[in-house]
Design a protein around this motif. Structure first.
Motif, PDB file in Angstrom:
ATOM      1  N   LYS A   1       0.939  -1.276  -0.093  1.00 41.91           N
ATOM      2  CA  LYS A   1      -0.050   0.104   0.109  1.00 41.91           C
ATOM      3  C   LYS A   1       1.070   1.221  -0.064  1.00 41.91           C
ATOM      4  O   LYS A   1       0.435   2.087  -0.685  1.00 41.91           O
ATOM      5  CB  LYS A   1      -1.114   0.006   1.202  1.00 41.91           C
ATOM      6  CG  LYS A   1      -1.986   1.078   1.141  1.00 41.91           C
ATOM      7  CD  LYS A   1      -3.051   1.079   2.074  1.00 41.91           C
ATOM      8  CE  LYS A   1      -3.893   2.030   2.310  1.00 41.91           C
ATOM      9  NZ  LYS A   1      -5.279   1.963   2.980  1.00 41.91           N
ATOM     10  N   ASP A   2       1.996   1.285   0.948  1.00 42.88           N
ATOM     11  CA  ASP A   2       2.498   2.454   1.050  1.00 42.88           C
ATOM     12  C   ASP A   2       4.006   2.633  -0.011  1.00 42.88           C
ATOM     13  O   ASP A   2       4.658   3.602   0.296  1.00 42.88           O
ATOM     14  CB  ASP A   2       3.054   2.824   2.370  1.00 42.88           C
ATOM     15  CG  ASP A   2       3.699   1.853   3.131  1.00 42.88           C
ATOM     16  OD1 ASP A   2       4.042   0.615   2.258  1.00 42.88           O
ATOM     17  OD2 ASP A   2       4.341   2.342   4.145  1.00 42.88           O
ATOM     18  N   LEU A   3       3.927   1.473  -0.948  1.00 48.84           N
ATOM     19  CA  LEU A   3       5.254   1.597  -1.864  1.00 48.84           C
ATOM     20  C   LEU A   3       5.151   2.782  -2.861  1.00 48.84           C
ATOM     21  O   LEU A   3       3.908   2.835  -3.256  1.00 48.84           O
ATOM     22  CB  LEU A   3       5.534   0.320  -2.358  1.00 48.84           C
ATOM     23  CG  LEU A   3       6.471   0.206  -3.284  1.00 48.84           C
ATOM     24  CD1 LEU A   3       8.064   0.297  -2.672  1.00 48.84           C
ATOM     25  CD2 LEU A   3       6.521  -1.151  -3.988  1.00 48.84           C
ATOM     26  N   PHE A   4       6.075   3.515  -3.033  1.00 51.04           N
ATOM     27  CA  PHE A   4       6.118   4.637  -4.004  1.00 51.04           C
ATOM     28  C   PHE A   4       5.765   4.255  -5.423  1.00 51.04           C
ATOM     29  O   PHE A   4       4.850   4.468  -6.002  1.00 51.04           O
ATOM     30  CB  PHE A   4       7.396   5.382  -4.163  1.00 51.04           C
ATOM     31  CG  PHE A   4       7.694   6.616  -5.085  1.00 51.04           C
ATOM     32  CD1 PHE A   4       6.952   7.661  -4.972  1.00 51.04           C
ATOM     33  CD2 PHE A   4       8.137   6.133  -6.346  1.00 51.04           C
ATOM     34  CE1 PHE A   4       6.760   8.685  -5.778  1.00 51.04           C
ATOM     35  CE2 PHE A   4       8.109   7.253  -7.334  1.00 51.04           C
ATOM     36  CZ  PHE A   4       7.512   8.587  -6.907  1.00 51.04           C
ATOM     37  N   MET A   5       6.368   3.044  -5.922  1.00 48.65           N
ATOM     38  CA  MET A   5       6.184   2.748  -7.499  1.00 48.65           C
ATOM     39  C   MET A   5       6.865   1.301  -7.708  1.00 48.65           C
ATOM     40  O   MET A   5       7.941   0.897  -7.143  1.00 48.65           O
ATOM     41  CB  MET A   5       6.735   3.776  -8.305  1.00 48.65           C
ATOM     42  CG  MET A   5       6.303   3.419  -9.738  1.00 48.65           C
ATOM     43  SD  MET A   5       6.842   4.901 -10.700  1.00 48.65           S
ATOM     44  CE  MET A   5       5.963   6.213 -10.320  1.00 48.65           C
ATOM     45  N   THR A   6       5.985   0.471  -8.389  1.00 45.64           N
ATOM     46  CA  THR A   6       6.534  -0.544  -9.050  1.00 45.64           C
ATOM     47  C   THR A   6       6.433  -0.352 -10.353  1.00 45.64           C
ATOM     48  O   THR A   6       5.044   0.153 -10.984  1.00 45.64           O
ATOM     49  CB  THR A   6       5.774  -1.893  -8.637  1.00 45.64           C
ATOM     50  OG1 THR A   6       5.866  -1.939  -7.235  1.00 45.64           O
ATOM     51  CG2 THR A   6       6.148  -3.064  -9.401  1.00 45.64           C
ATOM     52  N   SER A   7       7.368  -0.451 -11.278  1.00 46.70           N
ATOM     53  CA  SER A   7       7.281  -0.308 -12.855  1.00 46.70           C
ATOM     54  C   SER A   7       8.235  -1.438 -13.416  1.00 46.70           C
ATOM     55  O   SER A   7       8.717  -2.299 -13.120  1.00 46.70           O
ATOM     56  CB  SER A   7       8.010   1.043 -13.230  1.00 46.70           C
ATOM     57  OG  SER A   7       9.150   1.254 -12.620  1.00 46.70           O
TER      58      SER A   7
END
Length: 520
Positions: A281-287
């Motif tokens: 939930k609080d992870l900045f980004m997965t790309s």
């Protein structure tokens, strides 16, 4: 024939073109600038026509400085800031100003989406990220509500990488690593997701989305018009390009899992690659990452080295002018000397490096010093800025380690902070891990030039390109004697940060009344 590659990188206000040989040696670079437009509170925009001209100027400048024959450039690739929004009309017409990734006009829209329980069941399990105000989905919704005429004028929705590629080739595409950071893409199918667009209330904009392309796809060639305007050669192939954080990761040689890459600058970028992705939930980004099977796991915020530039420009103007007049020392070297004049244990002054944004977990967090007295020296203030920036990086990396406890070994580090030996040693001492210093001046341009190298067949894949083009200049070892004091200071930083949450809310909620002037 000697082969060369060109990387073009667009940040929030600067445009850079750099030329490399196939071993990653920088031959020449040229930087140009656009004006940031802030017509309203929360808005950050730029003029699209100016942006096109400064990109072409950067290309011309790099070619002139290099002295090479443009026929020897075998591939070109672009990168640029993630998110924001750049709309293109028919025949290359400008629809409106471009919107930069620091824009916050759509923050109330985002608040409503995140408060909707369906966000957690529909959006996050598909996108693996948290929507934020300057993502295209937020800005498109804002335009529907506030500038509804824009939709009919728009032919293509672009990120800045796609926009510049379009200007070079006349062909439209939406590059996957960029797209995967926009809350538009299903990370499993690597395609636009109709249910996500429907949740955001922008399903109509699917018709305006260009086809998705890969980073190393050949996505067109330099047109005759562009060749005449830039000095490039008509027919030179142009790759799909890369998201700037992806390009930065590649420029540090991040090609294996469990390794940590840190890039310093305006943004604190901290990342590793993984074949496993999780809904966090609080992870900045997965790309998406251009090495098959891998995704880029990123923790980032605008809390890095630019805080020092702000401090210098705000409080040290006369000193900076005097140093420039004397010509003996740069203002940045002077700042390092000030830091070295204060031992780590001699000051408890805390700085929150939130001038351009925060990673405090609350939207209303602002920058500030805690612990100043009448006897606090300039050296203590500058040391606090240095330490605050390192602590902000540390907070991001702690979160990454909580996701993947196996991240270990030396840290690959690049960016502006690497020009300061004092700051580098502080990073090593706070993290208590060796730092491998990457010899690169333009992370984005070098990283994206690897896409051009793979596209043109210079290298078979990104891992090989990174291995050949990334150079480690030296390793900085941590000083164990400083481990305990920095542990204590970082703990103090986190404690004071937590205590500020109530104060920030009070400041945000307080409206100061303007004085009432008596009429005569």
């Amino acid at each position: 024939m000697t082969k060369y590659l060109m990387g073009i990188d667009n940040g929030g206000t600067s445009s850079k073109a750099a030329i490399y040989d196939i071993n990653g040696n920088e031959i020449a670079k040229h930087t140009t600038y656009t004006t940031m437009l802030t017509p309203h509170h929360y808005w950050t925009e730029r003029d699209m026509n100016e942006l096109k001209e400064v990109n072409f100027e950067a290309i011309r400048g790099a070619l002139k400085k290099s002295g090479i024959d443009a026929h020897d450039i075998v591939g070109i690739s672009c990168t640029g800031h993630g998110n924001g929004l750049y709309l293109m009309g028919e025949n290359g017409s400008v629809v409106r100003n471009g919107i930069i990734s620091t824009d916050n006009r759509a923050h109330r829209i985002v608040d409503k989406w995140l408060a909707d329980p369906e966000y957690e069941t529909i959006v996050r399990p598909r996108t693996y990220q948290t929507v934020w105000a300057s993502q295209p989905v937020s800005l498109l919704k804002w335009l529907d509500e506030n500038e509804p005429d824009v939709y009919a004028k728009t032919k293509y929705v672009f990120m800045i990488t796609d926009l510049v590629r379009y200007w070079l080739t006349g062909k439209a595409g939406f590059e996957l690593s960029n797209a995967s950071g926009t809350s538009m893409i299903n990370q499993q199918t690597e395609d636009y997701d109709e249910k996500v667009f429907d949740f955001f209330g922008i399903k109509n904009w699917l018709k305006k989305m260009p086809k998705l392309v890969n980073a190393n796809d050949e996505c067109g060639q330099i047109t005759a018009e562009t060749a005449a305007a830039t000095g490039l050669i008509e027919g030179t192939p142009v790759a799909g390009g890369l998201f700037d954080i992806t390009a930065s990761a590649l420029s540090t040689g991040l090609v294996e899992g469990n390794n940590l890459s840190i890039v310093t600058g305006t943004w604190s970028i901290n990342q590793y690659i993984s074949k496993e992705i999780k809904v966090i939930k609080d992870l900045f980004m997965t790309s998406d990452y251009p090495i098959p099977g891998y995704h880029l796991i990123t923790e980032a915020s605008p809390t890095s080295g630019s805080n020092l530039t702000w401090f210098i420009n705000t409080f040290m103007g006369p000193i900076k002018a005097e140093l420039k007049k004397e010509g003996k020392m740069s203002i940045y070297d002077y700042c390092s000397s000030l830091v070295n004049s204060v031992e780590p244990a001699d000051s408890k002054l805390i700085f929150f490096p939130f001038i351009f944004g925060s990673n405090a977990g609350v939207a209303n967090a602002t920058a500030g010093f805690v612990g100043a007295t009448k006897s606090t020296s300039l050296g203590e203030f500058v040391r606090a800025v240095y330490e605050g920036v390192v602590f902000a990086h540390m907070a991001h990396c702690e979160k990454l380690n909580s996701i993947n406890p196996d991240i270990s070994g030396p840290i690959r580090i690049a960016g502006g902070i690497t020009n300061s030996n004092t700051w580098l040693q502080m990073f090593a001492d706070v993290f208590q891990r060796p730092l491998e210093l990457v010899d690169v001046s333009e992370n984005g341009a070098l990283g994206t030039s690897m896409a051009a190298a793979v596209m043109s067949g210079v290298y078979p894949d990104f891992a090989t390109a990174a291995d050949k083009m990334v150079k480690i200049s030296r390793t900085i070892q941590p000083n164990p004697a400083n481990a305990k004091i920095y542990q204590q200071k970082y703990a103090l930083y986190k404690e004071e940060l937590q205590g500020m949450h109530g104060a920030w809310k009070t400041m945000e909620d307080t409206e100061l009344e303007q004085p009432v002037l008596e009429s005569k």
